[in-house]
Design a protein around this motif. Structure first.
Motif, PDB file in Angstrom:
ATOM      1  N   TYR A  19       0.785  -1.240   0.000  1.00 51.87           N
ATOM      2  CA  TYR A  19       0.000   0.000   0.000  1.00 51.87           C
ATOM      3  C   TYR A  19       0.816   1.290   0.000  1.00 51.87           C
ATOM      4  O   TYR A  19       0.254   2.367  -0.185  1.00 51.87           O
ATOM      5  CB  TYR A  19      -0.921   0.029   1.227  1.00 51.87           C
ATOM      6  N   CYS A  20       2.124   1.188   0.223  1.00 48.68           N
ATOM      7  CA  CYS A  20       2.899   2.424   0.389  1.00 48.68           C
ATOM      8  C   CYS A  20       2.944   3.252  -0.903  1.00 48.68           C
ATOM      9  O   CYS A  20       2.761   2.726  -2.005  1.00 48.68           O
ATOM     10  CB  CYS A  20       4.313   2.107   0.854  1.00 48.68           C
ATOM     11  N   LEU A  21       3.211   4.523  -0.723  1.00 47.78           N
ATOM     12  CA  LEU A  21       3.318   5.444  -1.853  1.00 47.78           C
ATOM     13  C   LEU A  21       4.553   5.095  -2.685  1.00 47.78           C
ATOM     14  O   LEU A  21       5.644   4.942  -2.142  1.00 47.78           O
ATOM     15  CB  LEU A  21       3.442   6.868  -1.321  1.00 47.78           C
ATOM     16  N   PRO A  22       4.414   4.939  -3.996  1.00 42.08           N
ATOM     17  CA  PRO A  22       5.589   4.603  -4.825  1.00 42.08           C
ATOM     18  C   PRO A  22       6.633   5.711  -4.786  1.00 42.08           C
ATOM     19  O   PRO A  22       6.309   6.899  -4.697  1.00 42.08           O
ATOM     20  CB  PRO A  22       5.000   4.454  -6.236  1.00 42.08           C
ATOM     21  N   GLU A  60      -9.936   2.984 -16.823  1.00 44.85           N
ATOM     22  CA  GLU A  60     -10.931   1.910 -16.943  1.00 44.85           C
ATOM     23  C   GLU A  60     -10.886   0.960 -15.747  1.00 44.85           C
ATOM     24  O   GLU A  60     -10.958  -0.270 -15.886  1.00 44.85           O
ATOM     25  CB  GLU A  60     -10.728   1.137 -18.259  1.00 44.85           C
ATOM     26  N   PHE A  61     -10.764   1.541 -14.577  1.00 45.34           N
ATOM     27  CA  PHE A  61     -10.845   0.801 -13.317  1.00 45.34           C
ATOM     28  C   PHE A  61     -12.102   1.231 -12.577  1.00 45.34           C
ATOM     29  O   PHE A  61     -12.717   2.264 -12.896  1.00 45.34           O
ATOM     30  CB  PHE A  61      -9.621   1.097 -12.441  1.00 45.34           C
ATOM     31  N   SER A  62     -12.473   0.455 -11.573  1.00 44.51           N
ATOM     32  CA  SER A  62     -13.615   0.814 -10.730  1.00 44.51           C
ATOM     33  C   SER A  62     -13.255   0.521  -9.272  1.00 44.51           C
ATOM     34  O   SER A  62     -12.240  -0.126  -8.989  1.00 44.51           O
ATOM     35  CB  SER A  62     -14.860   0.010 -11.132  1.00 44.51           C
ATOM     36  N   THR A  63     -14.076   1.009  -8.375  1.00 40.44           N
ATOM     37  CA  THR A  63     -13.892   0.694  -6.957  1.00 40.44           C
ATOM     38  C   THR A  63     -14.718  -0.539  -6.606  1.00 40.44           C
ATOM     39  O   THR A  63     -15.577  -0.976  -7.384  1.00 40.44           O
ATOM     40  CB  THR A  63     -14.331   1.872  -6.080  1.00 40.44           C
ATOM     41  N   LEU A  64     -14.462  -1.098  -5.466  1.00 40.79           N
ATOM     42  CA  LEU A  64     -15.155  -2.305  -5.029  1.00 40.79           C
ATOM     43  C   LEU A  64     -16.606  -1.980  -4.689  1.00 40.79           C
ATOM     44  O   LEU A  64     -16.883  -1.129  -3.845  1.00 40.79           O
ATOM     45  CB  LEU A  64     -14.445  -2.896  -3.800  1.00 40.79           C
ATOM     46  N   THR A  65     -17.529  -2.663  -5.352  1.00 39.54           N
ATOM     47  CA  THR A  65     -18.959  -2.469  -5.125  1.00 39.54           C
ATOM     48  C   THR A  65     -19.533  -3.688  -4.403  1.00 39.54           C
ATOM     49  O   THR A  65     -18.890  -4.755  -4.367  1.00 39.54           O
ATOM     50  CB  THR A  65     -19.690  -2.288  -6.465  1.00 39.54           C
ATOM     51  N   PRO A  66     -20.735  -3.583  -3.829  1.00 40.41           N
ATOM     52  CA  PRO A  66     -21.368  -4.763  -3.196  1.00 40.41           C
ATOM     53  C   PRO A  66     -21.493  -5.940  -4.164  1.00 40.41           C
ATOM     54  O   PRO A  66     -21.344  -7.095  -3.750  1.00 40.41           O
ATOM     55  CB  PRO A  66     -22.748  -4.231  -2.781  1.00 40.41           C
ATOM     56  N   LYS A  67     -21.754  -5.650  -5.421  1.00 41.64           N
ATOM     57  CA  LYS A  67     -21.854  -6.724  -6.414  1.00 41.64           C
ATOM     58  C   LYS A  67     -20.508  -7.430  -6.585  1.00 41.64           C
ATOM     59  O   LYS A  67     -20.441  -8.665  -6.656  1.00 41.64           O
ATOM     60  CB  LYS A  67     -22.319  -6.141  -7.754  1.00 41.64           C
ATOM     61  N   HIS A  68     -19.438  -6.627  -6.653  1.00 38.61           N
ATOM     62  CA  HIS A  68     -18.101  -7.211  -6.744  1.00 38.61           C
ATOM     63  C   HIS A  68     -17.787  -8.048  -5.499  1.00 38.61           C
ATOM     64  O   HIS A  68     -17.230  -9.146  -5.592  1.00 38.61           O
ATOM     65  CB  HIS A  68     -17.048  -6.107  -6.879  1.00 38.61           C
ATOM     66  N   LEU A  76      -7.532  -1.671  -5.514  1.00 40.50           N
ATOM     67  CA  LEU A  76      -7.348  -2.460  -4.307  1.00 40.50           C
ATOM     68  C   LEU A  76      -7.932  -1.730  -3.104  1.00 40.50           C
ATOM     69  O   LEU A  76      -7.546  -0.590  -2.815  1.00 40.50           O
ATOM     70  CB  LEU A  76      -5.851  -2.708  -4.093  1.00 40.50           C
ATOM     71  N   PRO A  77      -8.877  -2.371  -2.389  1.00 43.09           N
ATOM     72  CA  PRO A  77      -9.441  -1.717  -1.202  1.00 43.09           C
ATOM     73  C   PRO A  77      -8.448  -1.749  -0.042  1.00 43.09           C
ATOM     74  O   PRO A  77      -7.364  -2.336  -0.140  1.00 43.09           O
ATOM     75  CB  PRO A  77     -10.682  -2.564  -0.893  1.00 43.09           C
ATOM     76  N   GLY A  78      -8.812  -1.163   1.082  1.00 46.03           N
ATOM     77  CA  GLY A  78      -7.940  -1.127   2.254  1.00 46.03           C
ATOM     78  C   GLY A  78      -7.668  -2.517   2.799  1.00 46.03           C
ATOM     79  O   GLY A  78      -8.438  -3.460   2.589  1.00 46.03           O
ATOM     80  N   TYR A  79      -6.579  -2.620   3.516  1.00 44.19           N
ATOM     81  CA  TYR A  79      -6.174  -3.924   4.060  1.00 44.19           C
ATOM     82  C   TYR A  79      -7.237  -4.496   4.992  1.00 44.19           C
ATOM     83  O   TYR A  79      -7.494  -5.704   4.996  1.00 44.19           O
ATOM     84  CB  TYR A  79      -4.843  -3.773   4.792  1.00 44.19           C
ATOM     85  N   SER A  80      -7.880  -3.634   5.781  1.00 45.36           N
ATOM     86  CA  SER A  80      -8.905  -4.131   6.702  1.00 45.36           C
ATOM     87  C   SER A  80     -10.074  -4.751   5.933  1.00 45.36           C
ATOM     88  O   SER A  80     -10.697  -5.709   6.400  1.00 45.36           O
ATOM     89  CB  SER A  80      -9.405  -3.003   7.604  1.00 45.36           C
ATOM     90  N   THR A  81     -10.374  -4.219   4.753  1.00 42.85           N
ATOM     91  CA  THR A  81     -11.429  -4.801   3.920  1.00 42.85           C
ATOM     92  C   THR A  81     -11.033  -6.197   3.457  1.00 42.85           C
ATOM     93  O   THR A  81     -11.842  -7.133   3.478  1.00 42.85           O
ATOM     94  CB  THR A  81     -11.714  -3.906   2.698  1.00 42.85           C
ATOM     95  N   LEU A 116      -5.999 -14.577   0.299  1.00 44.54           N
ATOM     96  CA  LEU A 116      -5.674 -13.177   0.008  1.00 44.54           C
ATOM     97  C   LEU A 116      -5.106 -13.039  -1.404  1.00 44.54           C
ATOM     98  O   LEU A 116      -5.478 -12.126  -2.153  1.00 44.54           O
ATOM     99  CB  LEU A 116      -4.679 -12.643   1.029  1.00 44.54           C
ATOM    100  N   ASP A 117      -4.209 -13.928  -1.786  1.00 48.66           N
ATOM    101  CA  ASP A 117      -3.639 -13.895  -3.138  1.00 48.66           C
ATOM    102  C   ASP A 117      -4.719 -14.085  -4.195  1.00 48.66           C
ATOM    103  O   ASP A 117      -4.670 -13.461  -5.271  1.00 48.66           O
ATOM    104  CB  ASP A 117      -2.556 -14.964  -3.279  1.00 48.66           C
ATOM    105  N   GLU A 118      -5.698 -14.960  -3.911  1.00 47.51           N
ATOM    106  CA  GLU A 118      -6.808 -15.149  -4.843  1.00 47.51           C
ATOM    107  C   GLU A 118      -7.637 -13.867  -4.962  1.00 47.51           C
ATOM    108  O   GLU A 118      -8.099 -13.515  -6.052  1.00 47.51           O
ATOM    109  CB  GLU A 118      -7.698 -16.304  -4.365  1.00 47.51           C
ATOM    110  N   ALA A 119      -7.815 -13.177  -3.841  1.00 44.41           N
ATOM    111  CA  ALA A 119      -8.560 -11.911  -3.874  1.00 44.41           C
ATOM    112  C   ALA A 119      -7.809 -10.865  -4.701  1.00 44.41           C
ATOM    113  O   ALA A 119      -8.420 -10.140  -5.500  1.00 44.41           O
ATOM    114  CB  ALA A 119      -8.786 -11.408  -2.453  1.00 44.41           C
ATOM    115  N   LEU A 120      -6.494 -10.801  -4.526  1.00 45.60           N
ATOM    116  CA  LEU A 120      -5.692  -9.845  -5.303  1.00 45.60           C
ATOM    117  C   LEU A 120      -5.778 -10.163  -6.794  1.00 45.60           C
ATOM    118  O   LEU A 120      -5.849  -9.251  -7.629  1.00 45.60           O
ATOM    119  CB  LEU A 120      -4.236  -9.885  -4.836  1.00 45.60           C
TER     120      LEU A 120
END
Length: 403
Positions: free
Chosen positions: A34-37, A130-138, A174-179, A160-164
């Motif tokens: 998550y760190c800033l590049p 052409e990206f989106s944020t995580l929605t309830p459907k996702h 990518l949502p927050g780590y807590s998500t 976790l790797d499967e989610a990524l």
């Protein structure tokens, strides 16, 4: 640098939720994700590159600060699909590069964007890429996918790797780590509940007591632990230990096998659960929830019994082969001894044969008298050995082996 407020919040409710989530990644792994590049000159040219269409769009934005934030978010998101948290004071080198390349030396004021403006800029960046944020459907689709994956392998890091991978395939920021923690925790909790329901309904009271007895008895679990040496190295004490293990597990194995068939666990999951017994202390194993600890033990004992059978068969074959080789060696030695004895006794055997051609011996002499004379020259056992050799011309190795 995370987008989730619960990751750093001092709110008691957030802290309680954090405690309930699985700790999947270490702090340095979270930071790497998550760190800033931090860009060098070549990377700035790559990630902050704007074509004519994008450049016109940037210049159409009302404020200079908004334009800078848009380009910065665009470049950082290209480097890794995470929406970072930063202030302009943290990225002075990147601002210096952008001011020279796109803004004719103009630099923004060191201000933060308003929340609504920032949200709008991030949405525009995601739309351009052409990206989106995580929605309830996702989330529902991802959970369904992870439920299937959990039946194959329940390691939190694997999920976790499967989610990524899912986020990458679906082009989702990518949502927050807590998500991510909550997603994986929910899926694993559901899988554990499924397993608990099946185990509680299908394990008899006697089987549960037997398993709990093994778990509570440190000495018994140690005796059932894996033998580290080779089956060829089985001393009598180790062989006896494996036989005792077999006797203990033989009664339980049909129950374990039937239960695992009902649970429909993949082999990978079974190996993973069994490894937790091997590599965790007995103290930690006892502190796990009842059915979870029993599941680990069931998988461990299932593989231990199969391994025990394999080792006993290997040890038996090895011992039989060693016995057969010893019998062969014994037979060869006996043949050599008997041949040597025959050679030394052949002279006396010749004297015995002369009894039948000696004309000084009257025909009226009884067989008993002849035998007495023969045995005085050569003992009965030696005479039998010599006669057997003369009749067969060779000694029977198999007969000696059976002896």
């Amino acid at each position: 640098m995370l987008t989730s407020s619960c990751y750093t919040s001092d709110n008691p409710q957030c802290q309680q939720q954090k405690k309930q989530r699985l700790q999947i990644l270490k702090a340095d792994e979270i930071d790497a994700l998550y760190c800033l590049p931090t860009f060098n000159q070549t990377e700035r040219e790559e990630y902050f590159a704007l074509d004519d269409k994008l450049l016109r769009y940037v210049r159409s934005l009302s404020r200079l600060e908004t334009q800078y934030y848009f380009v910065l978010y665009l470049g950082y998101f290209r480097a890794k699909p995470v929406v970072p948290q930063f202030h302009l004071t943290q990225v002075r080198s990147d601002i210096q590069y952008l001011s020279q390349r796109y803004f004719l030396g103009k630099k923004p004021q060191q201000v933060s964007l308003a929340k609504a403006t920032k949200s709008r800029v991030i949405s525009q960046v995601l739309a351009q890429l052409e990206f989106s944020t995580l929605t309830p459907k996702h989330s529902a689709a991802l959970q369904s996918r992870l439920f299937d994956v959990a039946t194959i392998y329940s390691d939190p890091r694997y999920l976790l790797d499967e989610a990524l991978a899912f986020f990458s395939q679906q082009r989702i920021a990518l949502p927050g780590y807590s998500t991510l923690q909550s997603l994986v925790t929910t899926v694993l909790s559901s899988e554990r509940q499924r397993i608990e329901d099946i185990m509680s309904k299908n394990l008899s009271v006697e089987a549960v007591q037997a398993l709990q007895s093994i778990m509570e008895n440190k000495g018994e679990l140690s005796n059932l632990s894996e033998y580290r040496g080779s089956a060829r190295g089985f001393a009598s004490s180790e062989l006896e230990r494996e036989l005792n293990t077999h006797q203990t597990l033989q009664r339980l194995y049909p129950t374990l096998k039937a239960l695992l068939s009902l649970l429909q666990l993949s082999r990978g999951n079974m190996i993973y659960y069994a490894s937790l017994v091997k590599h965790r202390s007995l103290y930690k194993l006892r502190r796990t929830p009842k059915w979870q600890g029993l599941l680990y033990l069931v998988c461990y004992l299932y593989f231990r019994y199969r391994e025990n059978n394999d080792r006993l068969v290997t040890a038996f074959c090895y011992r039989v082969e060693k016995h057969r080789e010893a019998a062969k060696a014994y037979a060869r030695q006996r043949v050599a001894d008997d041949l040597e004895a025959v050679r030394t006794k052949l002279k006396e055997a010749g004297s015995i044969l002369r009894l039948f051609t000696d004309h000084d011996i009257e025909d009226s002499l009884s067989l008993g008298e002849v035998r007495k004379r023969a045995f005085s020259l050569l003992e009965a056992a030696d005479l039998d050995r010599v006669s057997q050799h003369l009749c067969q011309n060779e000694l029977d190795l198999r007969d000696y082996q059976w002896q």
